[in-house]
Design a protein around this motif. Structure first.
Motif, PDB file in Angstrom:
ATOM      1  N   ARG A   1       0.821  -1.208   0.000  1.00 36.92           N
ATOM      2  CA  ARG A   1       0.000   0.000   0.000  1.00 36.92           C
ATOM      3  C   ARG A   1       0.854   1.258   0.000  1.00 36.92           C
ATOM      4  NH1 ARG A   1      -3.702  -0.410   4.978  1.00 36.92           N
ATOM      5  NH2 ARG A   1      -2.065  -1.796   5.719  1.00 36.92           N
ATOM      6  N   ALA A   2       2.020   1.182   0.665  1.00 29.53           N
ATOM      7  CA  ALA A   2       2.928   2.335   0.673  1.00 29.53           C
ATOM      8  C   ALA A   2       3.434   2.625  -0.746  1.00 29.53           C
ATOM      9  CB  ALA A   2       4.098   2.069   1.616  1.00 29.53           C
ATOM     10  N   LYS A   3       3.797   1.594  -1.478  1.00 31.94           N
ATOM     11  CA  LYS A   3       4.267   1.790  -2.855  1.00 31.94           C
ATOM     12  C   LYS A   3       3.167   2.389  -3.738  1.00 31.94           C
ATOM     13  CE  LYS A   3       7.935  -1.695  -3.118  1.00 31.94           C
ATOM     14  NZ  LYS A   3       8.425  -2.910  -3.840  1.00 31.94           N
ATOM     15  N   LYS A   4       1.940   1.891  -3.565  1.00 32.40           N
ATOM     16  CA  LYS A   4       0.830   2.428  -4.353  1.00 32.40           C
ATOM     17  C   LYS A   4       0.594   3.895  -4.031  1.00 32.40           C
ATOM     18  CE  LYS A   4      -1.677  -1.930  -4.975  1.00 32.40           C
ATOM     19  NZ  LYS A   4      -2.954  -2.668  -4.711  1.00 32.40           N
ATOM     20  N   LEU A   5       0.750   4.247  -2.747  1.00 30.97           N
ATOM     21  CA  LEU A   5       0.577   5.651  -2.345  1.00 30.97           C
ATOM     22  C   LEU A   5       1.649   6.521  -2.973  1.00 30.97           C
ATOM     23  CD1 LEU A   5      -0.864   7.772  -0.579  1.00 30.97           C
ATOM     24  CD2 LEU A   5       0.710   7.158   1.278  1.00 30.97           C
ATOM     25  N   PHE A   6       2.892   6.070  -2.977  1.00 33.72           N
ATOM     26  CA  PHE A   6       3.983   6.827  -3.599  1.00 33.72           C
ATOM     27  C   PHE A   6       3.719   7.039  -5.087  1.00 33.72           C
ATOM     28  CE2 PHE A   6       7.144   4.997  -0.265  1.00 33.72           C
ATOM     29  CZ  PHE A   6       6.572   5.823   0.690  1.00 33.72           C
TER      30      PHE A   6
ATOM     31  N   GLY B   1      13.526   6.485   2.509  1.00 33.18           N
ATOM     32  CA  GLY B   1      13.381   6.771   3.925  1.00 33.18           C
ATOM     33  C   GLY B   1      11.970   6.534   4.434  1.00 33.18           C
ATOM     34  N   LEU B   2      10.972   6.994   3.681  1.00 34.36           N
ATOM     35  CA  LEU B   2       9.581   6.827   4.105  1.00 34.36           C
ATOM     36  C   LEU B   2       9.165   5.354   4.087  1.00 34.36           C
ATOM     37  CD1 LEU B   2       7.850   9.828   2.285  1.00 34.36           C
ATOM     38  CD2 LEU B   2       8.622   9.691   4.666  1.00 34.36           C
TER      39      LEU B   2
ATOM     40  N   GLN C   1       8.724  21.701   1.423  1.00 33.44           N
ATOM     41  CA  GLN C   1       9.263  22.989   0.991  1.00 33.44           C
ATOM     42  C   GLN C   1      10.002  22.877  -0.343  1.00 33.44           C
ATOM     43  OE1 GLN C   1      11.714  24.469   4.182  1.00 33.44           O
ATOM     44  NE2 GLN C   1      10.136  24.121   5.748  1.00 33.44           N
ATOM     45  N   PHE C   2      10.387  21.658  -0.712  1.00 35.47           N
ATOM     46  CA  PHE C   2      11.187  21.459  -1.925  1.00 35.47           C
ATOM     47  C   PHE C   2      10.459  20.658  -3.011  1.00 35.47           C
ATOM     48  CE2 PHE C   2      14.027  21.228   1.861  1.00 35.47           C
ATOM     49  CZ  PHE C   2      14.652  22.461   1.714  1.00 35.47           C
ATOM     50  N   HIS C   3       9.464  19.877  -2.643  1.00 39.23           N
ATOM     51  CA  HIS C   3       8.788  19.011  -3.616  1.00 39.23           C
ATOM     52  C   HIS C   3       7.281  19.260  -3.564  1.00 39.23           C
ATOM     53  CE1 HIS C   3      12.564  16.796  -4.070  1.00 39.23           C
ATOM     54  NE2 HIS C   3      12.608  16.663  -2.760  1.00 39.23           N
ATOM     55  N   GLN C   4       6.703  19.578  -4.709  1.00 38.33           N
ATOM     56  CA  GLN C   4       5.262  19.831  -4.769  1.00 38.33           C
ATOM     57  C   GLN C   4       4.450  18.551  -4.594  1.00 38.33           C
ATOM     58  OE1 GLN C   4       4.433  21.475  -8.625  1.00 38.33           O
ATOM     59  NE2 GLN C   4       5.095  19.638  -9.739  1.00 38.33           N
ATOM     60  N   GLU C   5       5.076  17.399  -4.809  1.00 40.16           N
ATOM     61  CA  GLU C   5       4.368  16.130  -4.628  1.00 40.16           C
ATOM     62  C   GLU C   5       3.976  15.886  -3.163  1.00 40.16           C
ATOM     63  OE1 GLU C   5       6.960  15.801  -8.239  1.00 40.16           O
ATOM     64  OE2 GLU C   5       7.180  16.533  -6.180  1.00 40.16           O
ATOM     65  N   ILE C   6       4.740  16.503  -2.265  1.00 41.27           N
ATOM     66  CA  ILE C   6       4.476  16.316  -0.830  1.00 41.27           C
ATOM     67  C   ILE C   6       3.507  17.394  -0.372  1.00 41.27           C
ATOM     68  CG2 ILE C   6       5.517  15.987   1.438  1.00 41.27           C
ATOM     69  CD1 ILE C   6       6.423  14.016  -0.718  1.00 41.27           C
ATOM     70  N   ASN C   7       2.214  17.102  -0.471  1.00 43.08           N
ATOM     71  CA  ASN C   7       1.188  18.046  -0.041  1.00 43.08           C
ATOM     72  C   ASN C   7       0.464  17.523   1.198  1.00 43.08           C
ATOM     73  OD1 ASN C   7      -0.576  16.041  -1.011  1.00 43.08           O
ATOM     74  ND2 ASN C   7      -0.632  16.991  -3.049  1.00 43.08           N
ATOM     75  N   ASP C   8      -0.501  18.276   1.677  1.00 41.37           N
ATOM     76  CA  ASP C   8      -1.213  17.899   2.907  1.00 41.37           C
ATOM     77  C   ASP C   8      -1.943  16.566   2.762  1.00 41.37           C
ATOM     78  OD1 ASP C   8      -0.338  20.206   4.075  1.00 41.37           O
ATOM     79  OD2 ASP C   8      -2.181  21.339   3.691  1.00 41.37           O
TER      80      ASP C   8
ATOM     81  N   LYS D   1      -2.404  10.851   4.412  1.00 39.02           N
ATOM     82  CA  LYS D   1      -2.574   9.453   3.990  1.00 39.02           C
ATOM     83  C   LYS D   1      -1.381   8.610   4.429  1.00 39.02           C
ATOM     84  CE  LYS D   1      -5.670   9.923   0.022  1.00 39.02           C
ATOM     85  NZ  LYS D   1      -5.858   9.653  -1.429  1.00 39.02           N
ATOM     86  N   TYR D   2      -0.205   9.191   4.360  1.00 42.32           N
ATOM     87  CA  TYR D   2       0.991   8.443   4.762  1.00 42.32           C
ATOM     88  C   TYR D   2       0.982   8.192   6.271  1.00 42.32           C
ATOM     89  CZ  TYR D   2       5.826   7.282   5.720  1.00 42.32           C
ATOM     90  OH  TYR D   2       6.966   6.653   6.170  1.00 42.32           O
ATOM     91  N   ILE D   3       0.670   9.216   7.045  1.00 43.21           N
ATOM     92  CA  ILE D   3       0.632   9.060   8.507  1.00 43.21           C
ATOM     93  C   ILE D   3      -0.411   8.026   8.907  1.00 43.21           C
ATOM     94  CG2 ILE D   3       0.164  10.215  10.684  1.00 43.21           C
ATOM     95  CD1 ILE D   3       2.846  10.946   9.418  1.00 43.21           C
TER      96      ILE D   3
END
Length: 334
Positions: free
Chosen positions: A64-69, A104-105, A185-192, A197-199
């Motif tokens: 599921r983590a891979k699918k989320l990425f 890392g994630l 702050q550096f990657h637009q892919e990392i949004n709220d 969803k990751y947490i």
């Protein structure tokens, strides 16, 4: 029929014999021996079954983590390479690539810690520290550091995969949020949306009362099951409840539940207890439950006498002692 089969079924063997009643001859006879079932064997099988489930659920969580990425455009082909401890350490302080961030994630999802809490007092058992004792020791360092900072320092000493590497899930979540907020702050892919969803993926756990199986894959051993061709959902507690002896259409409460034991204590044992020839009052019972039972203290006749302002007695009637103590000790354990 002139042949008779005789069976001798025992705890650890089954013997048989075939006799021809006309000729009075034994046609065949023998015995099959097998190991007697023991409690240890049951515990061993349960342990293996639990390990298989944990491994299967961890693998599913990683999938599921891979699918989320992939859903948020984070590459996954690099997972399994690089040093995840060093990458997590760097991601807290500076920009890392999306490939490194995925490493890392993914590592945090895989090693997400335990939900146990550290005890108030550290107990010394000798040898390797227990999980709770190690959590307490690590909690002191976590006051000023994140998990990855502690692990990266220990990695240099070769201790990162030892028994000292035990942390709570909430500690990993705290680190993950710090990393994601920094990399946002550096990657637009990392949004709220991705962060939440990751947490949720890291902290989500199957509740013990859900049992095995799910809505998509029901099983008779879990809360989701199929009966008479229809899908049913029922809590594990409800499934374990039998029917009342007198009202056969009504479910009875679980025998070893806190409510049942508390009822037996108040309505039975304490009703029979007399102090100086007088039964305990309602206020006495409330005190015993609120100030002794719910505070996890061991309830004894001496404590009851102390509450009543009476001295200890050298001898206590066996009936009162056994009935009260057995029930009270069960309440405290629950």
């Amino acid at each position: 029929m002139s042949k008779v089969l005789g069976l001798d079924i025992g705890v650890s063997s089954v013997g048989w014999g075939i006799i021809d009643t006309e000729k009075m001859e034994i046609i065949d006879a023998g015995v099959r021996l097998f190991e007697e079932a023991t409690r240890n064997a049951n515990e061993e099988r349960r342990g293996f079954r639990g390990a298989r489930r944990l491994k299967r659920r961890r693998n599913h969580r990683l999938e599921r983590a891979k699918k989320l990425f992939e859903e948020f455009g984070i590459p996954t082909n690099c997972i399994g390479t690089g040093n995840p401890y060093e990458i997590r350490y760097k991601a807290l302080k500076e920009k890392v690539s999306l490939e490194e961030l995925a490493i890392g994630l993914y590592h945090i999802v895989k090693r997400r810690g335990t939900v146990l809490d550290a005890p108030l007092e550290e107990e010394k058992t000798g040898g390797e520290l227990s999980t709770k004792e190690q959590l307490k020791r690590n909690s002191k360092e976590l006051e000023t550091k994140y998990v990855c900072e502690i692990q990266f320092e220990r990695l240099k000493k070769g201790l990162v995969r030892s028994h000292e590497n035990r942390f709570r899930t909430e500690d990993y979540i705290k680190e993950a949020r710090a990393i994601l907020n920094r990399q946002a702050q550096f990657h637009q892919e990392i949004n709220d949306e991705f962060i939440e969803k990751y947490i949720e993926l890291v902290q989500k756990r199957r509740a013990y009362y859900d049992g095995p199986g799910s809505k998509k894959s029901p099983t008779i051993y879990g809360r989701y099951f199929i009966k008479n061709g229809k899908f049913h959902e029922m809590s594990m507690i409800e499934k374990m409840r039998g029917k009342c002896t007198y009202f056969s259409d009504q479910p009875r409460i679980a025998k070893m539940s806190f409510t049942a034991e508390l009822y037996d204590l108040l309505n039975g044992d304490l009703n029979k207890l007399q102090v100086n020839g007088e039964y305990l009052t309602e206020e006495d019972k409330k005190y015993i439950v609120e100030e002794i039972v719910k505070k996890g203290q061991k309830v004894t006749i001496d404590r009851i006498l102390k509450y009543k302002g009476l001295p200890k007695q050298k001898k206590v009637q066996p009936f009162l002692y056994s009935s009260v103590m057995i029930s009270l000790s069960m309440i405290v354990c629950l």
